[in-house]
Design a protein around this motif. Structure first.
Motif: not given
Length: 243
Positions: A20-29, A72-77, A172-177
């Motif tokens: 989750v964190v790597r994608v939040a920071l910009g990793q492609q999926i 980053e929080q929005s991407r994590a969600i 909560a899961a995304g931001v919590g990560s």
């Protein structure tokens, strides 16, 4: 060398916080092929899709009554919600999952309110209709023009799909990560500082020995002491001060 895209929805996949964190920071999926087929089988027929009424009031990044989350929080969600939708049992169309994937890969981040799970996920659902605005920026930037710029068409959504997106605790899961990962990084830094302090003070390290710490029964303390011993291994400065 480009980072390999993270695949979402693989059979037996067990996502972890770092994913989750790597994608939040910009990793492609990328969407798993088998997972995409599962979604197709569970989704309604194309002629059975009924768009929900256009009566929602989208969240704005300029809403003074409720600040928005960071990029980053929005991407994590969004990735946390997509991981859940890709289990194939949500009943959403594949187009919706592909749209969320493209939001992440194109770097288009809708503004999500820093409120609760329902409010944040409602903004994600609105984004699937091209509604809302973008995160950050000195002035309000609407989402739809950004989608037009990259040729990304909102898939729309049915009432059932909105319910699927807005249910659960993905916000909560995304931001919590991000919070947990940040906490781990802080703890690692503090442990390093503690090790340097022990050397500078010539401190005794007997209290950090395994048999002493394990007697407390606290797993966190045991793990911290183990890391501290590793950092101090071979040190000639510790234990030099008597008394």
């Amino acid at each position: 060398m480009a980072q390999k895209p993270y695949t979402v929805g693989g059979i037996g996949a067990q996502p972890v916080l770092d994913d989750v964190v790597r994608v939040a920071l910009g990793q492609q999926i990328a969407l798993d092929t088998a997972g995409s087929e599962r979604i197709k089988k569970e989704s309604p027929r194309p002629d059975g899709f009924t768009p929900e009424p256009a009566d929602s009031q989208p969240f704005s990044s300029q809403d003074s009554n409720c600040p928005c989350l960071t990029k980053e929080q929005s991407r994590a969600i969004i990735i946390a919600r997509l991981m859940s939708l890709m289990n194939g049992k949500s009943g959403v169309r594949l187009q919706l999952a592909e749209f969320l994937k493209e939001l992440l890969n194109q770097g288009i981040t809708p503004a999500l309110p820093a409120s609760d799970d329902v409010a944040a996920l409602t903004a994600v659902a609105d984004a699937c209709k091209g509604l809302g605005s973008l995160v950050a920026g000195p002035a309000q930037q609407l989402l739809q023009p950004a989608l037009n710029a990259v040729g990304l068409e909102p898939p729309g959504l049915s009432a059932a799909e909105r319910a699927a997106i807005t249910s659960g605790a993905s916000a909560a899961a995304g931001v919590g990560s991000l919070v947990v990962t940040g906490g781990r990084q802080v703890l690692t830094a503090l442990t390093a500082i503690a090790a340097l302090s022990c050397e500078a003070a010539g401190a005794q390290v007997k209290p950090f020995e395994a048999d002493v710490v394990e007697a407390s029964g606290y797993k966190g303390a045991i793990a911290a002491a183990d890391e501290l011993r590793g950092l101090l291994e071979g040190s000639k400065a510790t234990g030099s001060r008597k008394g």
